[in-house]
Every structure is written in C-alpha cells, then in structure tokens.
Design a protein around this motif. Structure first.
Motif, PDB file in Angstrom:
ATOM      1  N   PRO A   8       0.805  -1.241   0.000  1.00 50.19           N
ATOM      2  CA  PRO A   8       0.000   0.000   0.000  1.00 50.19           C
ATOM      3  C   PRO A   8       0.830   1.279   0.000  1.00 50.19           C
ATOM      4  O   PRO A   8       0.338   2.332   0.361  1.00 50.19           O
ATOM      5  CB  PRO A   8      -0.781  -0.126   1.292  1.00 50.19           C
ATOM      6  N   CYS A   9       2.084   1.179  -0.386  1.00 51.11           N
ATOM      7  CA  CYS A   9       2.952   2.348  -0.534  1.00 51.11           C
ATOM      8  C   CYS A   9       3.173   3.113   0.760  1.00 51.11           C
ATOM      9  O   CYS A   9       3.157   4.357   0.777  1.00 51.11           O
ATOM     10  CB  CYS A   9       2.419   3.291  -1.618  1.00 51.11           C
ATOM     11  N   ASP A  10       3.379   2.391   1.835  1.00 52.13           N
ATOM     12  CA  ASP A  10       3.821   3.034   3.061  1.00 52.13           C
ATOM     13  C   ASP A  10       5.319   3.338   2.932  1.00 52.13           C
ATOM     14  O   ASP A  10       5.935   3.041   1.905  1.00 52.13           O
ATOM     15  CB  ASP A  10       3.572   2.119   4.269  1.00 52.13           C
ATOM     16  N   LYS A  11       5.872   3.908   3.976  1.00 44.32           N
ATOM     17  CA  LYS A  11       7.262   4.325   3.902  1.00 44.32           C
ATOM     18  C   LYS A  11       8.193   3.163   3.597  1.00 44.32           C
ATOM     19  O   LYS A  11       9.143   3.283   2.806  1.00 44.32           O
ATOM     20  CB  LYS A  11       7.667   4.989   5.226  1.00 44.32           C
ATOM     21  N   GLU A  12       7.910   2.006   4.201  1.00 45.10           N
ATOM     22  CA  GLU A  12       8.781   0.850   3.987  1.00 45.10           C
ATOM     23  C   GLU A  12       8.525   0.165   2.641  1.00 45.10           C
ATOM     24  O   GLU A  12       9.272  -0.729   2.247  1.00 45.10           O
ATOM     25  CB  GLU A  12       8.594  -0.172   5.113  1.00 45.10           C
ATOM     26  N   ASP A  13       7.475   0.592   1.919  1.00 51.08           N
ATOM     27  CA  ASP A  13       7.134  -0.017   0.628  1.00 51.08           C
ATOM     28  C   ASP A  13       7.759   0.718  -0.553  1.00 51.08           C
ATOM     29  O   ASP A  13       7.600   0.276  -1.701  1.00 51.08           O
ATOM     30  CB  ASP A  13       5.618  -0.057   0.437  1.00 51.08           C
ATOM     31  N   ILE A  14       8.441   1.822  -0.313  1.00 50.77           N
ATOM     32  CA  ILE A  14       9.048   2.584  -1.405  1.00 50.77           C
ATOM     33  C   ILE A  14      10.275   1.839  -1.924  1.00 50.77           C
ATOM     34  O   ILE A  14      11.230   1.581  -1.193  1.00 50.77           O
ATOM     35  CB  ILE A  14       9.438   4.002  -0.933  1.00 50.77           C
ATOM     36  N   LEU A  15      10.255   1.498  -3.205  1.00 54.06           N
ATOM     37  CA  LEU A  15      11.341   0.743  -3.816  1.00 54.06           C
ATOM     38  C   LEU A  15      12.438   1.654  -4.355  1.00 54.06           C
ATOM     39  O   LEU A  15      13.620   1.334  -4.262  1.00 54.06           O
ATOM     40  CB  LEU A  15      10.793  -0.146  -4.937  1.00 54.06           C
ATOM     41  N   ILE A  16      12.050   2.803  -4.918  1.00 52.63           N
ATOM     42  CA  ILE A  16      13.018   3.762  -5.426  1.00 52.63           C
ATOM     43  C   ILE A  16      12.354   5.135  -5.507  1.00 52.63           C
ATOM     44  O   ILE A  16      11.166   5.248  -5.822  1.00 52.63           O
ATOM     45  CB  ILE A  16      13.563   3.345  -6.808  1.00 52.63           C
ATOM     46  N   GLU A  17      13.098   6.194  -5.205  1.00 53.39           N
ATOM     47  CA  GLU A  17      12.611   7.568  -5.287  1.00 53.39           C
ATOM     48  C   GLU A  17      13.791   8.487  -5.565  1.00 53.39           C
ATOM     49  O   GLU A  17      14.925   8.194  -5.179  1.00 53.39           O
ATOM     50  CB  GLU A  17      11.907   7.974  -3.990  1.00 53.39           C
TER      51      GLU A  17
END
Length: 353
Positions: free
Chosen positions: A58-67
């Motif tokens: 669900p794109c929480d902070k720990e779900d970010i793969l690259i930014e």
C-alpha cells in the motif's frame, strides 16, 4: 445553479482523494514478464513533479522501492528514467514475488502526489502467433501457472479449454474482462497499440492436469482465434534423474549389512587373519624352544650334581636320560619332528590365504 455545479466538482475532487497522498489517477496499466527477464513499466506524471517514486502497495514508507528528485536514479534491481512527462521504471531479474500491484508517480506539492496504478503479472510462458506457435510448459504438483496469449484482433467472447475443446468442455468461458471458475481463470486486457492479451491460469496443479490446452477468442465464429500449449505436470517429490538421487541412511545400513554377510572377505581382511595365525605359530615355536632349552639345562644340572655311579649303573642312567630327552624332542629326531610340524602349519596358512 452555480452552487450546484461547484458542489458536484467538489465531490468529484474529493472522491479522487486517497488519504494524505493527494489526487490519484484511476488508470491501471498491466505489464508482464517471465522469470529472469527485465520489465519496464511507464506512467505519465505532471511536468512539475518534484519527487519521482515507485512503490508497492500500500505504498507506506517501507514499501518505497526507489525515489529521486533527479531525472534518473538506480537502486538495486530498480531504476528510474524521467523524460517528457513519462516516468519509466525498469525492474531487472523478474521473480514470482514481483507479481503484484504498484504505484508510479510524482509529488505535485508538499502534500499531494499524482500517480498511476501498475500491475505486474509473472507468467510462465508467452504465446505469440497462430495455433502453430505451440509451447511446452513444465510444472510441479501443487504449483500455479499463468500463460499469456497475444492476439492482434478483438473478439467478444474469451475461452480456455483442454484437449479437443469440444462444445461444453470449456474450463472457463466469458464475455467479461475476467472470469474465475474453480482452479481456472481468464483475464483479458487491451494493450494499445499492440492488441489484446488473454491471461489463463491454473492453480494447485495435479498430474492429471497434464495435456494440451487452448486459449482463444470467439469460438462461435469461423474465424476462431486461438493458441495452444502443452502442460506437463510432474510430482514435486520425484527427483529429476536416478543418478542425482541420494540413498537414505537406512538403505546404506541395509546395503552394508548385506555386503558384510553375502560378499566375500576383502584382501585386507584375509591378510589380517594370516598375520594373526603366523604370530600364533611363532609364539608356539618360541614357547617350544624355551621348554626344550629349560629341560636340557635341567637334565645337565641333575647329571652334574649326582654322585658318579658304577660303570654299569652310569651307563644305564645315561641311556635312560637320553631316552627321556629324546621323548621331549631334545634329540635330532625331536627337532626334526618339531620343524615338520611348523612347516605343516605354515603351508596350511599359505593354502588358506
């Protein structure tokens, strides 16, 4: 009237809100790939995007793969390339765990973000072409398979069947975009400008699932579009080859027991037995010689201590002593007899060996 129009716009904007992340595009783009391949997904974002990101639901902070705030970036298996309002994200070395939904987008302000939903489907095979473009898929019992069938033309009905695919034998048939029936399912999606894609899947495979399958469009018309593939399902517990199998501990123990009882003794064992026997023979010889020497010394000592008898008596005593000495092997005949016994024992040992 203006108030009503404003309220409608407000509710439309509010319905597009997703918590604190801001405006969301309802568009869902589907991509697919086989194991080990590289997959590139694309999404459109505003030119004024500040931070570009790619995350899994669900794109929480720990779900970010690259930014990144730059035009390009790379992190592990993921890389970003932004150009002309299109954000391209590449995933290398695709695995089954990559099959899921993602978000691809950018921050339009400090509190809002614009993004699109991305779905990646892990497939076991891709069929592209006519019915002659057949493929064989190997699978294990208990697993799942997903096959992608590509078509350049659109048909209203979609179907998935096995073997001869006679009427009424369809595993799944629908005019909808997706349909599931027991362990079988169909999913349809349109890809512009390449054409139509039909995903067919089977869950919880068994050995009876082995056979020929057909995925197709509009089988009620003469212009039936379909593709075929062959599925071979083997037991997950079966080893790939007899040479690679590893015998169990009980098997090794039984084999050792059988070899110890049925197979002949090894050369090392026979040689060890021979050494033991030779040692025993040597001990017997040494013991016999020791007794012989002891008796001879004792006899000589007795003769020296006794008084000298008359001539007739001394002769008789010497004769008697020599007879006793000869009886215990002190004479030449006794020695020859002892050597004969030793030689016989040695030849017997050599014959046994």
């Amino acid at each position: 009237m203006k108030v009503c129009h404003n309220l409608i716009c407000f509710f439309l904007l509010f319905s597009l809100q997703d918590g604190s992340t801001g405006l969301v595009s309802a568009q869902l783009s589907v991509f697919s790939g086989i194991e080990g391949a590289d997959v590139t997904v694309k999404c459109s974002i505003p030119s004024f995007g500040i931070r570009k990101f790619f995350c899994k639901e669900p794109c929480d902070k720990e779900d970010i793969l690259i930014e990144t705030t730059d035009a390009t970036a790379q992190r592990g298996r993921y890389s970003i390339d932004y150009k002309d309002r299109v954000l391209s994200v590449t995933i290398t070395q695709l695995t089954k765990s990559d099959s899921r939904r993602y978000r691809c987008g950018a921050d339009t302000s400090l509190t809002k973000a614009s993004y699109e939903y991305i779905e990646i489907i892990f497939i076991d095979a891709m069929l592209d072409g006519g019915p002659s473009a057949e493929k064989t898929i190997d699978a294990r019992t208990g697993g799942n398979i997903v096959v992608q069938c590509n078509f350049t033309q659109y048909r209203y009905k979609k179907y998935f069947c096995k073997e001869e695919c006679k009427k009424g034998d369809n595993l799944v048939e629908t005019s909808k975009s997706d349909q599931e029936k027991g362990r079988y399912s169909i999913r349809y999606t349109h890809r512009f400008p390449t054409g139509d894609v039909l995903y067919v899947s089977i869950k919880q495979l068994t050995q009876s699932d082995s056979g020929w399958y057909r995925c197709g469009l509009s089988r009620t018309s003469s212009n039936d579009l379909y593709q075929r593939f062959r599925l071979i399902v083997t037991d997950a517990l079966t080893t790939s080859s007899p040479s690679s199998s590893v015998p169990s501990a009980s098997t090794e123990t039984s084999n050792q027991s059988e070899s110890s009882t049925s197979s002949p003794a090894s050369p090392k064992t026979t040689r060890g037995i021979l050494y033991v026997r030779l040692t025993l023979v040597v001990l017997v010889i040494v013991s016999s010689l020791s007794v012989l020497v002891f008796c001879r010394k004792r006899t000589c000592k007795a003769k020296s201590e006794e008084p000298e008898p008359p001539v007739e008596t001394q002769y008789d005593f010497v004769t008697e002593t020599d007879r006793v000495y000869d009886d215990i092997g002190g004479g030449r005949a006794g020695a020859d007899l002892l050597l004969s016994v030793i030689s016989y024992q040695y030849e017997s040992l050599l014959f046994d060996y």
